[in-house]
Design a protein around this motif. Structure first.
Motif, PDB file in Angstrom:
ATOM      1  N   ALA A 277       0.731  -1.312  -0.042  1.00 55.63           N
ATOM      2  CA  ALA A 277      -0.026   0.047   0.100  1.00 55.63           C
ATOM      3  C   ALA A 277       0.772   1.252  -0.043  1.00 55.63           C
ATOM      4  CB  ALA A 277      -0.918  -0.093   1.124  1.00 55.63           C
ATOM      5  N   SER A 278       2.137   1.415   0.693  1.00 56.16           N
ATOM      6  CA  SER A 278       2.822   2.631   0.971  1.00 56.16           C
ATOM      7  C   SER A 278       3.646   2.504  -0.361  1.00 56.16           C
ATOM      8  CB  SER A 278       3.443   2.449   2.204  1.00 56.16           C
ATOM      9  OG  SER A 278       4.452   1.277   2.292  1.00 56.16           O
ATOM     10  N   THR A 279       4.120   1.481  -1.088  1.00 59.31           N
ATOM     11  CA  THR A 279       5.184   1.587  -2.047  1.00 59.31           C
ATOM     12  C   THR A 279       4.414   1.376  -3.335  1.00 59.31           C
ATOM     13  OG1 THR A 279       5.530  -0.717  -1.989  1.00 59.31           O
ATOM     14  CG2 THR A 279       6.889   0.827  -0.505  1.00 59.31           C
ATOM     15  N   GLY A 280       3.367   0.760  -3.703  1.00 61.64           N
ATOM     16  CA  GLY A 280       2.724   0.360  -4.802  1.00 61.64           C
ATOM     17  C   GLY A 280       3.509  -0.745  -5.536  1.00 61.64           C
ATOM     18  N   ARG A 281       4.297  -1.650  -4.890  1.00 62.37           N
ATOM     19  CA  ARG A 281       4.979  -2.555  -5.145  1.00 62.37           C
ATOM     20  C   ARG A 281       4.257  -4.061  -4.768  1.00 62.37           C
ATOM     21  NH1 ARG A 281      11.484  -1.763  -4.395  1.00 62.37           N
ATOM     22  NH2 ARG A 281      11.585  -4.034  -5.101  1.00 62.37           N
ATOM     23  N   ARG A 282       4.540  -5.014  -5.557  1.00 61.87           N
ATOM     24  CA  ARG A 282       3.893  -6.425  -5.269  1.00 61.87           C
ATOM     25  C   ARG A 282       4.946  -7.280  -5.208  1.00 61.87           C
ATOM     26  NH1 ARG A 282       0.685  -3.192  -4.642  1.00 61.87           N
ATOM     27  NH2 ARG A 282      -1.461  -2.935  -5.554  1.00 61.87           N
ATOM     28  N   ASP A 283       6.191  -7.201  -4.584  1.00 59.32           N
ATOM     29  CA  ASP A 283       6.999  -8.136  -4.756  1.00 59.32           C
ATOM     30  C   ASP A 283       6.531  -9.393  -3.845  1.00 59.32           C
ATOM     31  OD1 ASP A 283       8.147  -5.421  -4.665  1.00 59.32           O
ATOM     32  OD2 ASP A 283      10.090  -6.313  -4.498  1.00 59.32           O
ATOM     33  N   PHE A 284       5.784  -9.315  -2.704  1.00 62.99           N
ATOM     34  CA  PHE A 284       5.402 -10.371  -1.932  1.00 62.99           C
ATOM     35  C   PHE A 284       4.218 -11.088  -2.517  1.00 62.99           C
ATOM     36  CE2 PHE A 284       8.458  -8.210   0.452  1.00 62.99           C
ATOM     37  CZ  PHE A 284       9.435  -9.389   1.098  1.00 62.99           C
ATOM     38  N   SER A 285       3.686 -10.713  -3.533  1.00 62.36           N
ATOM     39  CA  SER A 285       2.699 -11.235  -4.332  1.00 62.36           C
ATOM     40  C   SER A 285       3.154 -12.321  -5.118  1.00 62.36           C
ATOM     41  CB  SER A 285       1.819 -10.194  -4.985  1.00 62.36           C
ATOM     42  OG  SER A 285       0.977  -9.416  -4.110  1.00 62.36           O
ATOM     43  N   GLU A 286       4.209 -12.270  -5.577  1.00 59.71           N
ATOM     44  CA  GLU A 286       4.955 -13.413  -6.140  1.00 59.71           C
ATOM     45  C   GLU A 286       4.899 -14.658  -5.554  1.00 59.71           C
ATOM     46  OE1 GLU A 286       9.009 -12.086  -7.285  1.00 59.71           O
ATOM     47  OE2 GLU A 286       8.145 -10.210  -8.019  1.00 59.71           O
ATOM     48  N   THR A 287       4.571 -15.578  -6.262  1.00 59.39           N
ATOM     49  CA  THR A 287       4.333 -16.906  -5.804  1.00 59.39           C
ATOM     50  C   THR A 287       5.881 -17.354  -4.972  1.00 59.39           C
ATOM     51  OG1 THR A 287       2.846 -17.698  -7.353  1.00 59.39           O
ATOM     52  CG2 THR A 287       3.811 -19.467  -6.355  1.00 59.39           C
ATOM     53  N   GLY A 288       5.508 -17.780  -3.807  1.00 62.66           N
ATOM     54  CA  GLY A 288       6.758 -18.671  -3.087  1.00 62.66           C
ATOM     55  C   GLY A 288       7.855 -17.402  -2.685  1.00 62.66           C
ATOM     56  N   ARG A 289       7.327 -16.145  -2.788  1.00 63.35           N
ATOM     57  CA  ARG A 289       8.230 -15.139  -2.397  1.00 63.35           C
ATOM     58  C   ARG A 289       8.783 -15.004  -0.713  1.00 63.35           C
ATOM     59  NH1 ARG A 289      11.350 -12.528  -0.412  1.00 63.35           N
ATOM     60  NH2 ARG A 289      12.143 -10.196  -0.870  1.00 63.35           N
ATOM     61  N   PHE A 290       7.902 -15.580  -0.081  1.00 62.23           N
ATOM     62  CA  PHE A 290       8.028 -15.684   1.307  1.00 62.23           C
ATOM     63  C   PHE A 290       8.028 -16.936   1.792  1.00 62.23           C
ATOM     64  CE2 PHE A 290       6.560 -15.515   5.946  1.00 62.23           C
ATOM     65  CZ  PHE A 290       7.756 -14.359   6.297  1.00 62.23           C
ATOM     66  N   THR A 291       9.332 -17.661   1.384  1.00 64.14           N
ATOM     67  CA  THR A 291       9.467 -18.969   1.617  1.00 64.14           C
ATOM     68  C   THR A 291      10.428 -19.201   3.034  1.00 64.14           C
ATOM     69  OG1 THR A 291       9.533 -19.691  -0.606  1.00 64.14           O
ATOM     70  CG2 THR A 291      10.674 -21.000   0.783  1.00 64.14           C
ATOM     71  N   LEU A 292       9.944 -20.043   3.743  1.00 67.29           N
ATOM     72  CA  LEU A 292      10.599 -20.405   5.092  1.00 67.29           C
ATOM     73  C   LEU A 292      11.365 -21.639   5.138  1.00 67.29           C
ATOM     74  CD1 LEU A 292       7.393 -19.796   7.683  1.00 67.29           C
ATOM     75  CD2 LEU A 292       9.163 -18.175   6.582  1.00 67.29           C
ATOM     76  N   THR A 293      12.567 -21.574   5.243  1.00 66.69           N
ATOM     77  CA  THR A 293      13.700 -22.656   5.225  1.00 66.69           C
ATOM     78  C   THR A 293      13.823 -23.292   6.600  1.00 66.69           C
ATOM     79  OG1 THR A 293      14.386 -21.691   3.153  1.00 66.69           O
ATOM     80  CG2 THR A 293      15.598 -23.680   4.226  1.00 66.69           C
ATOM     81  N   HIS A 294      13.652 -24.549   6.789  1.00 65.53           N
ATOM     82  CA  HIS A 294      13.805 -25.210   8.119  1.00 65.53           C
ATOM     83  C   HIS A 294      15.271 -25.455   7.842  1.00 65.53           C
ATOM     84  CE1 HIS A 294      13.428 -28.129  11.375  1.00 65.53           C
ATOM     85  NE2 HIS A 294      12.895 -27.231  11.893  1.00 65.53           N
ATOM     86  N   PRO A 295      16.048 -25.585   9.239  1.00 63.67           N
ATOM     87  CA  PRO A 295      17.442 -26.164   9.122  1.00 63.67           C
ATOM     88  C   PRO A 295      17.489 -27.652   8.628  1.00 63.67           C
ATOM     89  CG  PRO A 295      16.902 -25.186  11.258  1.00 63.67           C
ATOM     90  CD  PRO A 295      15.617 -25.292  10.570  1.00 63.67           C
ATOM     91  N   SER A 296      16.361 -28.373   8.671  1.00 63.05           N
ATOM     92  CA  SER A 296      16.619 -29.703   7.953  1.00 63.05           C
ATOM     93  C   SER A 296      16.471 -29.669   6.626  1.00 63.05           C
ATOM     94  CB  SER A 296      15.262 -30.489   8.500  1.00 63.05           C
ATOM     95  OG  SER A 296      13.883 -29.891   7.849  1.00 63.05           O
ATOM     96  N   GLY A 297      16.158 -28.393   5.978  1.00 68.47           N
ATOM     97  CA  GLY A 297      16.084 -28.391   4.503  1.00 68.47           C
ATOM     98  C   GLY A 297      14.643 -28.445   3.885  1.00 68.47           C
ATOM     99  N   GLN A 298      13.654 -28.529   4.998  1.00 63.04           N
ATOM    100  CA  GLN A 298      12.394 -28.546   4.436  1.00 63.04           C
ATOM    101  C   GLN A 298      11.938 -27.165   4.122  1.00 63.04           C
ATOM    102  OE1 GLN A 298       9.959 -31.107   3.938  1.00 63.04           O
ATOM    103  NE2 GLN A 298       8.898 -29.581   3.261  1.00 63.04           N
ATOM    104  N   ARG A 299      11.305 -26.857   2.959  1.00 58.36           N
ATOM    105  CA  ARG A 299      10.946 -25.447   2.646  1.00 58.36           C
ATOM    106  C   ARG A 299       9.479 -25.437   2.561  1.00 58.36           C
ATOM    107  NH1 ARG A 299      14.671 -22.500  -0.183  1.00 58.36           N
ATOM    108  NH2 ARG A 299      13.121 -21.706  -1.579  1.00 58.36           N
ATOM    109  N   TYR A 300       9.067 -24.163   3.253  1.00 54.61           N
ATOM    110  CA  TYR A 300       7.522 -23.982   3.160  1.00 54.61           C
ATOM    111  C   TYR A 300       7.317 -22.681   2.406  1.00 54.61           C
ATOM    112  CZ  TYR A 300       8.176 -26.929   6.983  1.00 54.61           C
ATOM    113  OH  TYR A 300       8.388 -28.054   7.862  1.00 54.61           O
TER     114      TYR A 300
END
Length: 604
Positions: A277-300
């Motif tokens: 809303a404050s920037t007009g950007r949609r970076d985090f609307s890209e699929t998988g842009r906010f991916t959480l990586t567990h130390p085991s290698g599992q990715r969410y």
């Protein structure tokens, strides 16, 4: 549930002929009650048993605190059962029948006293609601006097140098390497001092500052918001969920988004929404842009849309409609944050997700989360229905008004008007004692978070008297300290600093406008400025022109983007030409506060 336990314990106590089993039954009736089997105040052993019973009750009380603080629902039943078994294994000898009579008599008295207290409480609640409704009716003609703050034109909003120095507190923490958290407080990851909340509210503060003061500036303001979101994806920030999910939901999934967990999903979703809303950007609307990586290698893999979809699903399946934070505990405040995120997502993507849920949300908020006195409760246990009383001074009642002004402005005003009576005495003096002396963000002795959160709500609702009184009190009790160009408050938590930044960036209905009607970012924009050498106090674009105010000394390179490709412009009289990508760069001599005006050649 307790009546079932009482019945089982009583059956064992009266049917069994073995003392150990009978003592175990007493332990089921009352936490630590088995130790009362031989308690008295006349003998050394009797006093020892009495002290053991009191210690057991204290241990059970502590387990309830653990349940509330960490979501560990196993702690209370395990402690209760453990105390009963521990008492049963002790060699007490023959059980005294007088002790049994004493336990049941005490239980009957406790239940009777509780019933009388509840009846009295409800009667007082009915009386107070009548008083409150009369008071609300009397305030109808005074609303313009209470909510009197002027609405500042967007193109005129400018930060002072002092404001910029406060902003640097957030920017310095955001712009360090992603895996570093220097300047953040590390106390616990389960309650309000958790790192994720510090990241959330610093980011909210930067986003609201961007939206109001510098919408036509990319550079380090955009970088800071992106970095604060990427820090949320660091494993050390969300690793707490593996334990909470295990002992609260009896599940081993470490993904903090996969199940009812609005304190992460909803808060981060709002962070993304305010960034867009404050920037007009949609970076985090890209699929998988906010991916959480567990130390085991599992990715969410997650993104803005997946977080909003998870919130929608949880609203549909939650027994109270509102979503739990810590497993089992439902906070209205957290849910207003999640609801704001969905509303912002709708506004940015021209969708109607919230429209289908708004009525149900409001109904359950009113029906399930108001106490007998008409106040919003802090939280409720979804599995037991138990609600915590409204403790913590005015802040837990004030802060929801900020987010309610987006979801249900009439409820925000009603809550605020009722709360406002506690803030001033009969002579009109500001009542500092109404504010809890514990800082929510670090559990230290300071009213910084309470003053900041109340000022935040006052700014959004337009109550200039409360806003000024809170910030004045904050400055007197936690004075500002300027060090190396950054203003901070020694006693205030990082969380309180973030909330104060939000409050200082706020104006009447600003948050509601950012959420419901984000303004498109168009025209010339500042970009690629050196931080902290150049501080941008304002940057507003319109009619293919840019007006900005910069603080710096010396000659600095100024970057621009959003220009018309290959077009000619004047920047404070300096001729510049945009490249094919609509970008340009030039040197400008700056002397303290310097105004910058970029306009097309031949423009007005």
């Amino acid at each position: 549930m307790y009546l079932a336990l009482l019945g089982a314990g009583s059956a064992i106590l009266f049917v069994s002929h073995q003392d150990n089993l009978r003592i175990f039954g007493m332990g089921l009736i009352v936490p630590g009650g088995g130790f009362l089997a031989h308690a008295d105040i006349c003998t050394q052993n009797g006093i020892g048993h009495l002290l053991a019973a009191l210690a057991g009750m204290a241990a059970f009380g502590f387990s309830l605190m653990i349940w509330f603080g960490t979501g560990n629902i196993l702690a209370p039943p395990l402690v209760w059962l453990g105390l009963a078994m521990g008492a049963a294994t002790m060699r007490h000898g023959a059980l005294r029948e007088s002790t049994v009579d004493m336990v049941f008599a005490g239980l009957a008295l406790t239940m009777g006293a509780t019933a009388v207290a509840m009846a009295t409480w409800f009667a007082l609640g009915r009386r107070q609601r009548r008083i409150d409704n009369t008071y609300l009716a009397s305030q109808t003609g005074r609303l313009d006097l209470i909510f009197d703050a002027d609405i500042t034109p967007a193109h005129a909003a400018e930060m002072s140098l002092e404001h910029l120095q406060r902003l640097r507190f957030a920017l310095d923490r955001a712009l360090q390497p992603l895996d570093q958290f220097n300047g953040f407080e590390k106390i616990d990851q389960f309650q309000t001092a958790a790192t994720r909340y510090q990241l959330n509210f610093l980011a909210y503060g930067v986003a609201l500052t961007q939206a109001r003061f510098t919408p036509a500036f990319r550079g380090y303001m955009h970088d800071a918001q992106i970095a604060l979101l990427d820090k949320q994806a660091q494993h050390q920030v969300w690793s707490y969920w593996k334990l909470e999910n295990l002992w609260g939901n009896l599940r081993a999934d470490p993904d903090p988004v996969a199940r009812e967990n609005i304190m992460y999903t909803g808060f981060v979703a709002l962070q993304m929404a305010l960034f867009s809303a404050s920037t007009g950007r949609r970076d985090f609307s890209e699929t998988g842009r906010f991916t959480l990586t567990h130390p085991s290698g599992q990715r969410y893999a997650h993104d803005a849309a997946s977080l909003v979809q998870r919130l929608e699903h949880e609203y549909s399946t939650s027994p109270y409609y509102l979503i739990a934070c810590e497993p089992n505990w439902v906070y209205p405040l957290c849910n207003t944050i999640g609801a704001s995120a969905i509303m912002a997502f709708d506004a940015q993507h021209q969708e109607q997700r919230w429209a289908a849920r708004a009525q149900d949300f409001r109904h359950h908020l009113e029906a399930e989360f108001l106490d007998g006195f008409g106040r919003y409760i802090p939280c409720k246990s979804a599995r037991t229905g138990l609600a915590l009383p409204a403790v913590g001074g005015v802040m837990p009642l004030a802060m929801p008004c900020f987010f309610l002004n987006v979801i249900a402005p009439d409820l925000a005003r009603r809550q605020w008007l009722l709360l406002r009576r506690q803030l001033f005495d009969r002579n009109g003096a500001f009542r500092r004692r109404a504010f809890w002396p514990i800082d929510t963000g670090n559990y230290g002795f300071s009213r910084a978070s309470a003053y900041s959160a109340t000022a935040l709500a006052a700014a959004e609702l337009g109550d200039s008297a409360v806003y000024s009184a809170c910030l004045d009190a904050l400055e007197k009790e936690c004075p500002s300290v300027l060090k190396d160009g950054v203003i901070h408050r020694r006693k205030a938590s990082v969380w309180a600093h973030g909330v104060e930044l939000m409050a200082r960036a706020g104006a009447r209905d600003d948050f509601r406008d950012v959420i419901a009607a984000p303004k498109p970012v168009t025209g010339p924009q500042l970009d690629s400025l050196a931080y902290p050498a150049i501080l941008v106090a304002s940057a507003h674009a319109g009619h293919d022109a840019l007006r900005a105010v910069l603080y710096a000394d010396g000659v600095h390179a100024i970057g621009l983007r959003g220009l018309q490709p290959n077009a000619h412009y004047l920047a404070n009289g300096i001729p510049i030409t945009a490249n094919a990508n609509g970008q340009a760069r030039f040197d400008l001599a700056l002397n303290g506060r310097t105004s910058l005006h970029v306009q097309p050649q031949g423009g007005g």
